[in-house]
Structures are given as C-alpha cells and as structure tokens.
Design an enzyme around this catalytic site. Sequence first.
Site, PDB file in Angstrom:
ATOM      1  N   TYR A  34       0.837  -1.196   0.000  1.00  0.00           N
ATOM      2  CA  TYR A  34       0.000   0.000   0.000  1.00  0.00           C
ATOM      3  C   TYR A  34       0.874   1.249   0.000  1.00  0.00           C
ATOM      4  O   TYR A  34       0.707   2.149  -0.826  1.00  0.00           O
ATOM      5  CB  TYR A  34      -0.950   0.006   1.203  1.00  0.00           C
ATOM      6  CG  TYR A  34      -1.797   1.258   1.264  1.00  0.00           C
ATOM      7  CD1 TYR A  34      -2.922   1.372   0.461  1.00  0.00           C
ATOM      8  CD2 TYR A  34      -1.453   2.317   2.095  1.00  0.00           C
ATOM      9  CE1 TYR A  34      -3.702   2.526   0.493  1.00  0.00           C
ATOM     10  CE2 TYR A  34      -2.228   3.468   2.135  1.00  0.00           C
ATOM     11  CZ  TYR A  34      -3.345   3.560   1.333  1.00  0.00           C
ATOM     12  OH  TYR A  34      -4.101   4.704   1.356  1.00  0.00           O
ATOM     13  N   LYS A  38       1.377   4.060  -3.031  1.00  0.00           N
ATOM     14  CA  LYS A  38       1.118   5.487  -2.839  1.00  0.00           C
ATOM     15  C   LYS A  38       2.363   6.308  -3.145  1.00  0.00           C
ATOM     16  O   LYS A  38       2.284   7.399  -3.708  1.00  0.00           O
ATOM     17  CB  LYS A  38       0.604   5.768  -1.428  1.00  0.00           C
ATOM     18  CG  LYS A  38      -0.735   5.116  -1.150  1.00  0.00           C
ATOM     19  CD  LYS A  38      -1.749   5.497  -2.212  1.00  0.00           C
ATOM     20  CE  LYS A  38      -3.059   4.782  -2.080  1.00  0.00           C
ATOM     21  NZ  LYS A  38      -3.973   5.086  -3.181  1.00  0.00           N
TER      22      LYS A  38
END
Length: 148
Positions: A34, A38
């Site tokens: 994750y 990002k």
Amino acid sequence: NVSSNGAYGAGSVGIYFDAMTDTPQRKAKGVGLYGISKYGNIVFSNELAKRYGDRGIVSTALHPGSIETNLARYWPSPVMRIVKFLLLYPVECGALTSLWAGTSAETKDFNGKWLVPWARVGNMGPSKDPRIGEKLWDWIEEQRKGHY
C-alpha cells in the site's frame, strides 16, 4: 494524482519493481505494498510534471486527508471507534484538496508539488534516487504494450 500519507510507509525502500506483478515477492511484501503504491503515485506524478510541464500540463500528487472510508472495515470495532473519533474526517472532506488542485487558478503554478489537506502545499521529500521516476515510467510503458 491521489496518493496518501501512506507513501511514507515506503520508507527508504522506494518501489519494489519485482513486487509489482503477481510474483512471490509481491506476496512477501503484503501490506507494505500500500505504501509503495502510494509512493509510486507521487513518483509518477513528479515524472509527469518533469516530462510535460513545459507543455502546460500541471501534475500534482495529493493526500486527501484521513477520511472515514471502508479501508479499515476489518479493524476491530473498539479500535475503529477510537480512531474514527480522534483521527478521521467525514468523506465529504476528502474531495476538498482534489477540487482545489483541479479548479483553483493558483494551482497552475504547482507542477510537481505535493498537496495536503486542506488545500495546502506540503512537503513530501523527493525520491532518494533521482532516476526512480524514469525507471517507473519505463516500467509502465513496458506493461502497457499491447493493452491500448
């Protein structure tokens, strides 16, 4: 490009290119993906700014804020109640920075900037390796071959 403070989760690692496809390395990285994804959004946005800024294209990356969404739907409910009360904002607030970035006349000068809640320029340190944007761009070009 919407990113999040989750990009800080990439730490000094940056982008694991070997974990960006369905490989054992991807499975090994787990939740860390994750933050890496990002961070990748920021790197891509900055590379887009670098490549096309002279053509009038403005590319920014932004953190929409700590928003009450379904991302934490599997957290234990007592923990979630505390987090929601102390840290999360209503979903409607999540659009503020994106709307500002896309509609405000002042943001035309923000090419390559990191925007933070609520409609401000923030400071996301640059990649440790200045070539990471080029490497990500080349990887994306290779992945999209035959898909358009």
